[in-house]
Design a protein around this motif. Structure first.
Motif, mmCIF file in Angstrom:
data_model
loop_
_atom_site.group_PDB
_atom_site.id
_atom_site.type_symbol
_atom_site.label_atom_id
_atom_site.label_comp_id
_atom_site.label_asym_id
_atom_site.label_seq_id
_atom_site.Cartn_x
_atom_site.Cartn_y
_atom_site.Cartn_z
ATOM 1 N N LEU A 27 64.419 7.255 -43.492
ATOM 2 C CA LEU A 27 63.129 6.580 -43.332
ATOM 3 C C LEU A 27 62.211 7.508 -42.561
ATOM 4 O O LEU A 27 62.564 7.990 -41.486
ATOM 5 C CB LEU A 27 63.306 5.250 -42.593
ATOM 6 N N VAL A 28 61.033 7.762 -43.127
ATOM 7 C CA VAL A 28 60.091 8.691 -42.513
ATOM 8 C C VAL A 28 58.681 8.128 -42.644
ATOM 9 O O VAL A 28 58.382 7.399 -43.587
ATOM 10 C CB VAL A 28 60.197 10.093 -43.176
ATOM 11 N N ARG A 29 57.830 8.443 -41.671
ATOM 12 C CA ARG A 29 56.419 8.077 -41.790
ATOM 13 C C ARG A 29 55.661 9.298 -42.279
ATOM 14 O O ARG A 29 55.746 10.373 -41.690
ATOM 15 C CB ARG A 29 55.852 7.613 -40.448
ATOM 16 N N GLU A 30 54.921 9.112 -43.370
ATOM 17 C CA GLU A 30 54.091 10.157 -43.964
ATOM 18 C C GLU A 30 52.662 9.662 -43.982
ATOM 19 O O GLU A 30 52.294 8.868 -44.857
ATOM 20 C CB GLU A 30 54.538 10.473 -45.393
ATOM 21 N N ARG A 33 51.762 5.742 -44.617
ATOM 22 C CA ARG A 33 52.835 4.966 -45.247
ATOM 23 C C ARG A 33 54.190 5.386 -44.681
ATOM 24 O O ARG A 33 54.340 6.461 -44.102
ATOM 25 C CB ARG A 33 52.842 5.164 -46.750
ATOM 26 N N TYR A 34 55.149 4.491 -44.858
ATOM 27 C CA TYR A 34 56.547 4.806 -44.595
ATOM 28 C C TYR A 34 57.208 5.061 -45.932
ATOM 29 O O TYR A 34 56.874 4.435 -46.941
ATOM 30 C CB TYR A 34 57.262 3.638 -43.902
ATOM 31 N N LEU A 36 61.007 5.185 -47.581
ATOM 32 C CA LEU A 36 62.423 4.895 -47.432
ATOM 33 C C LEU A 36 63.137 5.433 -48.663
ATOM 34 O O LEU A 36 62.796 5.052 -49.784
ATOM 35 C CB LEU A 36 62.637 3.381 -47.311
ATOM 36 N N LEU A 89 60.601 -5.561 -41.238
ATOM 37 C CA LEU A 89 59.328 -4.842 -41.225
ATOM 38 C C LEU A 89 58.435 -5.404 -40.134
ATOM 39 O O LEU A 89 58.444 -6.607 -39.875
ATOM 40 C CB LEU A 89 58.632 -4.975 -42.580
ATOM 41 N N ILE A 93 52.300 -3.850 -41.784
ATOM 42 C CA ILE A 93 52.632 -3.385 -43.132
ATOM 43 C C ILE A 93 51.761 -4.102 -44.161
ATOM 44 O O ILE A 93 51.522 -5.292 -44.058
ATOM 45 C CB ILE A 93 54.122 -3.671 -43.434
ATOM 46 N N ILE A 113 50.980 1.264 -44.655
ATOM 47 C CA ILE A 113 50.531 0.659 -43.405
ATOM 48 C C ILE A 113 49.217 -0.056 -43.682
ATOM 49 O O ILE A 113 48.340 0.464 -44.374
ATOM 50 C CB ILE A 113 50.361 1.747 -42.329
#
Length: 135
Positions: A27-30, A33-34, A36, A89, A93, A113
């Motif tokens: 799971l990463v935040r870019e 947005r996240y 998964l 969540l 979101i 987000i």
């Protein structure tokens, strides 16, 4: 063949484990947005089910066991069965815009987000300047 005590323990644990197995994820935040990414190799995309109930995101999948009638198994490490994972969540979101894709055994879920949760600048108001009237 070499002796691998940890591998043997893993196989023994898996032999006695029943029920659904956990889905390994990253799971990463870019940016806004996240992302998964869940490893689901060998899973039929039609068996993948993603549900959102309130703040709870649930991923379910089923991998069917290979059937070889009349064959004698020499090794069978690629087991079939159920996969399951849940995520809670947060409130920031955009639930309506969540999307998913499946490619090369990896399920990717994009979780945007919401606009309300994005960082923003707050302007500082300058005090009003009052003109003085001279008589």
């Amino acid at each position: 063949m070499t002796f691998d005590p940890f591998g043997d323990l893993d196989r023994l644990r898996d032999a006695f484990r029943t029920g659904a197995r956990a889905v390994p994820v990253d799971l990463v935040r870019e940016g806004d947005r996240y992302l998964l990414n869940a490893d689901l190799p060998g899973v039929d995309p039609g068996s993948i089910d993603i549900d959102l109930d309130g703040n709870l995101l649930t991923i379910r999948a089923e991998r069917t066991q290979a059937v070889h009638d009349g064959a004698k198994w020499i090794a069978q490490e690629r087991r079939g069965g159920s996969y399951y994972r849940q995520f809670t969540l947060g409130d920031g979101i955009d639930r309506e815009s969540i999307s998913a894709s499946y490619e090369h055994g990896v399920l990717s879920v994009m979780i945007p987000i919401s606009e309300k949760a994005k960082p923003r600048k707050i302007q500082i108001a300058a005090p009003e300047v009052r003109e003085s009237i001279s008589a």
